[in-house]
Scaffold this motif. Structure first.
Motif, short mmCIF file in Angstrom:
data_model
loop_
_atom_site.label_atom_id
_atom_site.label_comp_id
_atom_site.label_asym_id
_atom_site.label_seq_id
_atom_site.Cartn_x
_atom_site.Cartn_y
_atom_site.Cartn_z
N LEU A 260 -49.64 103.94 3.01
CA LEU A 260 -50.77 103.79 3.94
C LEU A 260 -51.74 102.69 3.49
CD1 LEU A 260 -51.74 107.52 4.62
CD2 LEU A 260 -50.13 106.10 5.87
N SER A 261 -52.44 102.13 4.48
CA SER A 261 -53.49 101.15 4.16
C SER A 261 -54.72 101.91 3.64
CB SER A 261 -53.87 100.40 5.43
OG SER A 261 -54.48 101.29 6.35
N GLY A 262 -55.68 101.16 3.10
CA GLY A 262 -56.91 101.78 2.58
C GLY A 262 -57.65 102.57 3.65
N GLY A 263 -57.73 102.00 4.84
CA GLY A 263 -58.43 102.67 5.94
C GLY A 263 -57.74 103.98 6.33
N MET A 264 -56.42 103.93 6.34
CA MET A 264 -55.65 105.14 6.68
C MET A 264 -55.84 106.22 5.61
SD MET A 264 -53.81 105.28 9.44
CE MET A 264 -53.38 104.19 10.78
N LYS A 265 -55.83 105.77 4.35
CA LYS A 265 -56.04 106.75 3.27
C LYS A 265 -57.42 107.40 3.41
CE LYS A 265 -53.09 104.74 -0.25
NZ LYS A 265 -53.02 103.71 -1.26
N ARG A 266 -58.40 106.60 3.77
CA ARG A 266 -59.75 107.14 3.96
C ARG A 266 -59.73 108.20 5.05
NH1 ARG A 266 -63.85 106.80 0.61
NH2 ARG A 266 -63.61 104.57 0.37
N ARG A 267 -58.98 107.94 6.12
CA ARG A 267 -58.88 108.94 7.20
C ARG A 267 -58.22 110.22 6.69
NH1 ARG A 267 -58.15 106.13 12.85
NH2 ARG A 267 -58.84 104.05 12.34
N VAL A 268 -57.19 110.04 5.85
CA VAL A 268 -56.51 111.23 5.31
C VAL A 268 -57.48 112.05 4.45
CG1 VAL A 268 -54.63 112.06 3.83
CG2 VAL A 268 -54.25 110.11 5.34
#
Lengths: 253, 308
Positions: free
Chosen positions: B135-143
């Protein structure tokens, strides 16, 4: 008791094993099998009986114990060290769970893996060496007790370690030598008298002796003392873990 | 209003001797968005960590929805969700298993439908079987947010939630946070982006050197502390401000093309009329004027400076 949390931690750890079957299960089974081939089938066939059993059968309890100790420590220490290393430990610390549930989850998973591994090694040993189990109940009891006790010990190492080297140093520099010198490959009675006394300071002697008793019915140390020493070590580990969670040592600043 | 988080005389001294929190008293109201502002090392993360159980307080008490976070930690922590500052994830776990794990850890039975709902809300459903490492950084933040929401907390801590996140995702997150507040959750966020606090917060707290130096309604704070500036665009540039005007809060800008007058909009006498009379007296004409209010950022910088 937060059973959902215990289940979550347990399944999470078991899933890690499922993802790394080669490393977690196949590798230790293979390396222990090599001992059976070399010392049991090849060299053992040219050696005399010890305590009334073939050398191959004699070393089985020690070798199973060697794998069990190393894997219990390794599984449990890595299980708690890695969340600390990656930072995901915040989730465990902020969850509504007590140290008892954390320990049951992590140590339970580590011990389960070790018990499965011990059973697989015993099954594999049967291919190379003929052996009997004199006291099956006690064999299973020792297997479970040792797996739990040394998983607790591994859990402590995982919390104490703040780098990967420390994670390895106790298993490699302390536990493995103690196991080799604890009667895995010989009977304590084969040592000179002075060494027979000195070796009683090695806690692994009691584990191997008790476990071997469950296989062959004879032991270097009385079975009661073996069981007592194992329980004593378990209580010491539990006390230390309780202190860790009470003070937050290396977990909660 | 009954506080959902109540902090009483909280102190934290680390083993090194560093005093991270000094007698913090703070109440956070149910259903509000509270922004905690402060420079690096001010004590924001330590304060959040103490509330969430990650750090042991040295003294003082913290209550979450009436439950002491130390003696009644089960009841207190069950109500709290935390999105930490660092993107800490298990690299080889899938998105869905990571979020499901978090729900179980907080003592909730498995609920695939709820997990699906969160993942869809956070635009993660398509990535549900992807490993975290992919995942990208933004996606990880969402997770991280999905994990924090997985056990349906009433109180959500967001520690620098949009750090390193692009503008579009930041706006999405703001909308999501407002949506959570609208559904009754209490949100406490720390941020370096003043714009974020200005955009979202109902109340603002400022922490510096381990002490809460101000807690105020955002609108009240801006009204009380917000200085206004009147900018006069001059007809002809001037070299210097006439000596007779020295006593006024005036400054010359844009190579003498602009005069900036700073005044307190709350005062009855702003001094603007007097200023204009004085300018006329000194034959300083202007072709245009405009007035602006200080941003929250200006207020924050001034507060921290004056506290130093």
């Amino acid at each position: 008791m937060n059973f959902y949390a215990i289940r979550a931690i347990y399944l999470f750890e078991m899933a890690r094993t499922a993802r790394t079957l080669m490393q977690s299960i196949a590798s230790p089974v293979l390396s222990t099998s090599l001992y059976f081939v070399v010392f049991g089938a090849a060299i053992g066939s040219r050696m005399g009986d010890i305590d009334g059993v073939s050398y191959g059968a004699f070393i089985i309890p020690g070798l199973v114990m060697l794998a069990l100790l190393n894997e219990s420590i390794s599984n449990a220490s890595f299980g708690i060290f890695f969340p600390k290393f990656s930072g995901t430990i915040y989730e465990v610390l902020s969850a509504p769970i007590s140290f008892v549930e954390v320990v049951i989850g992590y140590v339970g998973a580590a011990a389960s893996k070790s018990i499965v591994l011990g059973c697989l090694i015993l099954a594999t040993a049967n291919i190379f060496v003929d052996y009997q189990i004199a006291h099956p109940f006690w064999m299973i009891a020792f297997l479970v007790l040792t797996a739990i006790t040394f998983s607790l010990f591994g859990f402590i190492i995982g919390i104490w370690a703040d780098n990967f080297q420390k994670l390895q140093v106790i298993p490699l520099m302390v536990v493995t030598p103690l196991t080799f010198l604890g009667g895995s490959f010989y009977s304590i009675s084969m040592l000179p008298p002075i060494w027979q006394k000195i070796t009683l300071f090695n806690p692994v002697v009691y584990l191997i002796s008790g476990f071997r008793w469950s296989f062959v019915g004879t032991a270097d140390v009385h079975i009661g003392i073996s069981v007592g020493m194992t329980f004593l070590f378990m209580v010491l580990c539990l006390t230390f873990i309780w202190w860790i969670f009470r003070t937050g040592y290396r977990l909660r600043p | 209003m009954e506080p959902i988080i109540s902090i009483k005389n909280l102190n934290k001294v680390y083993a090194s001797g560093f005093e991270a929190l000094k007698g913090v008293n703070l109440d956070i109201h149910k259903g509000e968005i509270f922004a905690l502002l402060g420079p690096n090392g001010a004590g924001k993360t330590t304060l959040i960590s103490a509330i969430c159980g990650i750090v042991n307080p040295s003294s003082g008490e913290i209550f979450a929805d009436g439950h002491n976070v130390v003696t009644e930690f089960r009841a207190a922590r069950a109500k709290i969700g935390l999105v930490p500052q660092e993107l800490t994830t298990e690299a080889f776990e899938t998105v869905r298993s990571a979020v499901t794990f978090s729900r179980g850890l907080f003592g909730k039975p498995s609920n695939p439908a709820y997990i699906e709902k969160i993942l869809k809300q956070l635009s993660l459903w398509e990535k549900r079987n992807a490993k975290m490492i992919e995942l990208s950084g933004g996606m990880k933040r969402r997770v991280m947010i999905a994990k924090a929401l997985s056990h349906e907390p009433q109180i959500l801590f967001l520690d620098e939630p949009t750090a390193g996140v692009d503008v579009e995702l930041r706006r999405d997150m703001w909308d999501m946070v407002r949506g959570l507040r609208d559904r009754g959750a209490t949100i406490i966020l720390t941020t370096h982006y003043i714009e974020e606090a200005e955009e979202m917060a109902d109340r603002i707290g400022v922490i510096n050197n381990g002490e809460i130096i101000l807690v105020e309604e955002k609108s009240e704070l801006m009204r009380k502390l917000g200085k206004r500036q009147l900018t006069l665009h001059l007809q002809s540039p001037i070299d210097s401000i006439p000596k007779e005007l020295d006593s006024l809060p005036l400054e010359l800008a844009s190579d003498g093309h602009e005069l900036i007058y700073t005044f307190d909009s709350q005062k009855e006498q702003t001094g603007i009329a007097d200023l204009l009379r004085q300018l006329s007296k000194h034959d300083i004409d202007f072709k245009d004027l405009n007035s602006t209010q200080n941003s929250l950022e200006d207020i924050f910088v001034n507060l921290v400076r004056s506290d130093a």
